[in-house]
Design a protein around this motif. Structure first.
Motif, PDB file in Angstrom:
ATOM      1  N   HIS A  41      48.942 -54.298  -7.684  1.00 32.86           N
ATOM      2  CA  HIS A  41      49.718 -54.510  -6.455  1.00 32.86           C
ATOM      3  C   HIS A  41      49.060 -53.667  -5.377  1.00 32.86           C
ATOM      4  N   GLY A  42      48.670 -54.296  -4.279  1.00 30.04           N
ATOM      5  CA  GLY A  42      47.996 -53.527  -3.218  1.00 30.04           C
ATOM      6  C   GLY A  42      46.769 -52.835  -3.784  1.00 30.04           C
ATOM      7  N   ARG A  43      45.985 -53.531  -4.545  1.00 36.65           N
ATOM      8  CA  ARG A  43      44.708 -53.052  -5.081  1.00 36.65           C
ATOM      9  C   ARG A  43      44.826 -51.839  -6.003  1.00 36.65           C
ATOM     10  N   ALA A  44      45.972 -51.661  -6.634  1.00 37.48           N
ATOM     11  CA  ALA A  44      46.063 -50.571  -7.619  1.00 37.48           C
ATOM     12  C   ALA A  44      47.084 -50.924  -8.691  1.00 37.48           C
ATOM     13  N   LYS A  45      46.932 -50.299  -9.853  1.00 36.62           N
ATOM     14  CA  LYS A  45      47.879 -50.497 -10.947  1.00 36.62           C
ATOM     15  C   LYS A  45      48.795 -49.285 -11.004  1.00 36.62           C
ATOM     16  N   ASN A  46      50.073 -49.544 -11.184  1.00 37.46           N
ATOM     17  CA  ASN A  46      51.057 -48.457 -11.131  1.00 37.46           C
ATOM     18  C   ASN A  46      51.398 -47.913 -12.517  1.00 37.46           C
ATOM     19  N   ILE A  47      51.441 -46.585 -12.599  1.00 34.48           N
ATOM     20  CA  ILE A  47      51.892 -45.935 -13.840  1.00 34.48           C
ATOM     21  C   ILE A  47      52.873 -44.832 -13.456  1.00 34.48           C
ATOM     22  N   ALA A  48      54.036 -44.823 -14.122  1.00 35.15           N
ATOM     23  CA  ALA A  48      55.027 -43.763 -13.862  1.00 35.15           C
ATOM     24  C   ALA A  48      55.130 -42.854 -15.076  1.00 35.15           C
ATOM     25  N   PHE A  49      55.286 -41.565 -14.807  1.00 35.08           N
ATOM     26  CA  PHE A  49      55.515 -40.600 -15.880  1.00 35.08           C
ATOM     27  C   PHE A  49      56.955 -40.112 -15.763  1.00 35.08           C
ATOM     28  N   ILE A  50      57.699 -40.187 -16.875  1.00 36.55           N
ATOM     29  CA  ILE A  50      59.127 -39.872 -16.771  1.00 36.55           C
ATOM     30  C   ILE A  50      59.509 -38.623 -17.572  1.00 36.55           C
ATOM     31  N   ASP A  51      58.541 -37.746 -17.791  1.00 39.62           N
ATOM     32  CA  ASP A  51      58.826 -36.510 -18.541  1.00 39.62           C
ATOM     33  C   ASP A  51      59.929 -35.699 -17.869  1.00 39.62           C
ATOM     34  N   ASP A  52      60.664 -34.944 -18.694  1.00 42.48           N
ATOM     35  CA  ASP A  52      61.603 -33.975 -18.139  1.00 42.48           C
ATOM     36  C   ASP A  52      60.845 -32.763 -17.599  1.00 42.48           C
ATOM     37  N   ALA A  53      59.669 -32.490 -18.163  1.00 45.46           N
ATOM     38  CA  ALA A  53      58.933 -31.283 -17.773  1.00 45.46           C
ATOM     39  C   ALA A  53      57.429 -31.581 -17.765  1.00 45.46           C
ATOM     40  N   LEU A  54      57.014 -32.437 -16.869  1.00 46.28           N
ATOM     41  CA  LEU A  54      55.619 -32.910 -16.836  1.00 46.28           C
ATOM     42  C   LEU A  54      54.611 -31.780 -16.600  1.00 46.28           C
ATOM     43  N   LEU A  55      55.019 -30.772 -15.806  1.00 44.15           N
ATOM     44  CA  LEU A  55      54.030 -29.788 -15.340  1.00 44.15           C
ATOM     45  C   LEU A  55      54.032 -28.471 -16.109  1.00 44.15           C
ATOM     46  N   VAL A  56      54.895 -28.363 -17.116  1.00 42.70           N
ATOM     47  CA  VAL A  56      54.942 -27.098 -17.876  1.00 42.70           C
ATOM     48  C   VAL A  56      53.613 -26.899 -18.618  1.00 42.70           C
ATOM     49  N   HIS A  57      53.146 -25.640 -18.682  1.00 37.41           N
ATOM     50  CA  HIS A  57      51.851 -25.305 -19.319  1.00 37.41           C
ATOM     51  C   HIS A  57      50.754 -26.216 -18.777  1.00 37.41           C
ATOM     52  N   SER A  58      50.696 -26.335 -17.469  1.00 34.56           N
ATOM     53  CA  SER A  58      49.803 -27.345 -16.890  1.00 34.56           C
ATOM     54  C   SER A  58      48.324 -27.113 -17.223  1.00 34.56           C
ATOM     55  N   GLU A  59      47.942 -25.835 -17.477  1.00 35.45           N
ATOM     56  CA  GLU A  59      46.507 -25.594 -17.763  1.00 35.45           C
ATOM     57  C   GLU A  59      46.090 -26.286 -19.058  1.00 35.45           C
ATOM     58  N   GLN A  60      47.046 -26.411 -19.999  1.00 37.30           N
ATOM     59  CA  GLN A  60      46.655 -27.081 -21.255  1.00 37.30           C
ATOM     60  C   GLN A  60      47.107 -28.534 -21.285  1.00 37.30           C
ATOM     61  N   HIS A  61      47.870 -28.951 -20.268  1.00 35.06           N
ATOM     62  CA  HIS A  61      48.464 -30.276 -20.392  1.00 35.06           C
ATOM     63  C   HIS A  61      48.128 -31.174 -19.189  1.00 35.06           C
ATOM     64  N   PHE A  62      48.825 -30.955 -18.087  1.00 37.20           N
ATOM     65  CA  PHE A  62      48.642 -31.833 -16.931  1.00 37.20           C
ATOM     66  C   PHE A  62      47.203 -31.771 -16.392  1.00 37.20           C
ATOM     67  N   GLU A  63      46.671 -30.549 -16.291  1.00 32.92           N
ATOM     68  CA  GLU A  63      45.354 -30.406 -15.653  1.00 32.92           C
ATOM     69  C   GLU A  63      44.241 -31.076 -16.463  1.00 32.92           C
ATOM     70  N   PRO A  64      44.115 -30.791 -17.784  1.00 32.24           N
ATOM     71  CA  PRO A  64      43.066 -31.524 -18.520  1.00 32.24           C
ATOM     72  C   PRO A  64      43.301 -33.029 -18.524  1.00 32.24           C
ATOM     73  N   LEU A  65      44.568 -33.438 -18.613  1.00 27.88           N
ATOM     74  CA  LEU A  65      44.861 -34.877 -18.655  1.00 27.88           C
ATOM     75  C   LEU A  65      44.400 -35.563 -17.373  1.00 27.88           C
ATOM     76  N   PHE A  66      44.770 -34.973 -16.231  1.00 29.10           N
ATOM     77  CA  PHE A  66      44.441 -35.658 -14.973  1.00 29.10           C
ATOM     78  C   PHE A  66      43.008 -35.416 -14.510  1.00 29.10           C
ATOM     79  N   THR A  67      42.357 -34.381 -15.028  1.00 26.08           N
ATOM     80  CA  THR A  67      40.926 -34.229 -14.767  1.00 26.08           C
ATOM     81  C   THR A  67      40.216 -35.370 -15.470  1.00 26.08           C
ATOM     82  N   LYS A  68      40.645 -35.646 -16.675  1.00 23.31           N
ATOM     83  CA  LYS A  68      40.027 -36.732 -17.459  1.00 23.31           C
ATOM     84  C   LYS A  68      40.330 -38.095 -16.813  1.00 23.31           C
ATOM     85  N   ILE A  69      41.583 -38.280 -16.400  1.00 17.91           N
ATOM     86  CA  ILE A  69      41.948 -39.574 -15.796  1.00 17.91           C
ATOM     87  C   ILE A  69      41.110 -39.797 -14.533  1.00 17.91           C
ATOM     88  N   ALA A  70      40.950 -38.743 -13.731  1.00 14.84           N
ATOM     89  CA  ALA A  70      40.165 -38.886 -12.492  1.00 14.84           C
ATOM     90  C   ALA A  70      38.737 -39.331 -12.824  1.00 14.84           C
TER      91      ALA A  70
END
Ligand code: B12
Length: 476
Positions: A259-288
């Motif tokens: 939609h509008g030249r992109a695919k949508n993904i939602a994350f519905i975690d209760d605590a998506l950003l906790v321990h971000s150095e081991q979780h969110f940051e490596p995940l989204f560095t890889k996704i990028a």
């Protein structure tokens, strides 16, 4: 012989409902486990806006650029206990005849299917009870199990009022698998196929493309807010390895409509950003680094204190569009009830970091709670002012009292609500009970918030050159 398992996500009966990335993730997780255990699994998702039977009758749904949209609705009569609420009650999702048809198709060739029904909000129970009756109408010999949020928070109520063959409170799938082994007289299913690490939603259960994918990278939350049931549902925080998430995304990417030249993904975690150095940051560095064309959304509130400069940068670079910060309330009393997870300082700092990363303030949103027991409208207005002062959009979150949470009993007492009637936990009905507010006054307040949101949005848009993602709003 392959056993047939039908997963059922019932429709919703409510005053309001919107498809905000609402996929039955719990059921899709179970579907993945059951498929791996050799079951022939079919899905009946009554909230699927692209359900083939629905589109055949009514045409394709209208879809916003982020993949969300309105459900098909039908006006239905209000349960007696809600008769004094001055709003229209509706059925959202597949109409009854199409639901019956979908069940019949899913069970074709299987006279005794095992039917697993999921549940979300406690106050949606009548739709669940009806769905179970309808399944029995089509397959009188089916064995029906009920699980999910409502079944976990009010198992006795669910047994009495929905009358499935079995209720499974809790989020550990182990008991379901032990039950299946007994039911089918087999062994080895539980030990081989049932570990929390194996929870992966199986979106291939949908036989058509989807407008978004909803994923969860963790279950549980380290904070225990007085108004929230997360800790009761998932007693400990467990984060799935980034590689597992990448695998889920790459496996299902072909299923998502652009939609509008992109695919949508939602994350519905209760605590998506906790321990971000081991979780969110490596995940989204890889996704990028994958270079895929995604737009991400976080419709569930984010913890402000975990928005570091690096997290903010990764969000911006990865095109996080819907960012909802959990501010909750300006006054110390409610910040304490929120287990101290947020303060004015951490909220302001999070906003500053996101703005530094590239967002315009009006592209960000903040949740504030309304309707907590004893909370006055002035208090809510003060929280809204604080959010608007920073240039953000206010998202009003009308409080829903949840059984087993510290605030539940007090709320029922203060509002004169029968604690055993989940229909009264509905977030839309509280203004009617709150002596300090009242329905009309609350409607006016909502209109005021929406006017202010528009005013701040227009002012910010002309004053900044924020380049967050903006696109056409409605597509087909
Ligand atoms: C995501 C979410 C939303 C999303 C919905 C999008 C979506 N994709 O579903 C959004 C942001 C829109 C949302 C909105 C609201 N939400 Co909400 N939400 C959640 C949340 C965080 C996660 C649910 C989820 O998908 N979990 C992940 C899956 C994997 O877990 P699961 O469904 O429980 O499934 C597991 C088990 O239960 C089990 N299972 C599931 N089904 C079955 C079936 C069988 C047969 C078996 C055996 C097992 C089983 O297996 C799974 C794996 O183990 C929960 C909190 C939580 N931690 O559960 C709150 C929660 C359900 N929401 C809640 C509330 C209060 C709301 C709002 C009212 C908030 C507000 N005031 O605006 C609104 C209401 C919206 C509306 N009227 O439509 C409350 C419940 C309130 C109630 N009275 O029931 C919860 C519990 C949070 C809380 N505050 O405590 N929400």
């Amino acid at each position: 012989m392959q056993h047939r398992a039908i997963l059922v996500n019932p429709p919703i009966y409510d005053f309001a409902a919107y498809d905000l990335f609402t996929k039955p993730l719990g059921l899709l997780h179970l579907g993945g486990l059951l498929q791996r255990a050799g079951f022939d699994v079919r899905l009946v998702d009554a909230l699927d806006r692209r359900h083939p039977l629905l589109t055949e009758r009514y045409g394709p749904p209208k879809v916003k650029h982020n993949g969300t949209g309105k459900y098909h609705t039908e006006v239905i009569s209000k349960p007696a206990v809600l008769s004094h609420i001055p709003r229209t009650y509706r059925r959202y999702g597949l109409p009854e005849d199409l639901f019956l048809q979908a069940i019949a198709v899913a069970g074709e060739g299987a006279s005794q299917p095992i039917v697993l029904v999921s549940s979300m909000m406690t106050y949606w129970w009548p739709a669940i009870a009806d769905a179970i009756c309808l399944v029995r109408e089509v397959f009188p010999k089916a064995t029906i199990a009920l699980g999910g949020v409502y079944a976990s928070l009010m198992p006795d109520h669910a047994r009495r009022h929905c009358m499935p063959d079995q209720v499974f409170p809790g989020t550990e799938p182990g008991k379901l698998f032990t039950w299946l082994e007994e039911l089918l007289g087999v062994s080895g299913i539980k030990d081989n196929y049932c570990r929390v690490e194996m929870l992966k939603p199986d979106y291939d259960l949908y036989n058509h493309p989807l407008d978004y994918l909803t994923l969860i990278t963790s279950v549980g939350c380290p904070f225990h807010c007085d108004y929230c049931a997360s800790g009761r549902l998932w007693p400990e925080l467990r984060q799935f390895p980034p590689e597992q998430m990448i695998e889920q995304i790459t496996r299902h990417v072909h299923k998502i409509n652009e939609h509008g030249r992109a695919k949508n993904i939602a994350f519905i975690d209760d605590a998506l950003l906790v321990h971000s150095e081991q979780h969110f940051e490596p995940l989204f560095t890889k996704i990028a680094s994958l270079g895929l064309n995604f737009r991400f959304h976080a419709p569930n509130g984010l913890h402000c204190r975990f928005i570091t400069d690096n997290v903010a940068r990764l969000m911006y670079e990865n095109r996080f569009e819907m960012i909802r910060l959990s501010y909750e309330a300006a006054d110390a009393r409610w910040q304490t009830a929120g287990n101290g997870k947020v303060s004015d300082q951490s909220f302001t700092t999070a906003v500053e970091r996101l703005v530094k990363a590239g967002y315009a303030p009006h592209e960000l949103q903040a949740y504030i709670l309304a309707g907590l027991p004893g909370q006055t409208l002035d208090e809510v207005a003060a929280s809204a002012r604080r959010v608007h002062q920073l240039g953000l959009m206010v998202r009003l979150c009308q409080y829903s009292p949840i059984p087993g949470t510290p605030l539940f009993k007090q709320t029922c007492r203060d509002y004169g609500i029968d604690p055993n009637e989940p229909l009264l936990h509905n977030n839309s009905v509280l203004p009617v009970f709150a002596q300090t507010v009242g329905f009309e006054q609350f409607e006016q307040f909502k209109a005021y918030i929406s006017r202010e949101n528009q005013r701040f949005s227009a002012a910010s848009a002309s004053a900044t050159t924020g380049n967050g993602p903006k696109e056409a709003s409605v597509e087909h």
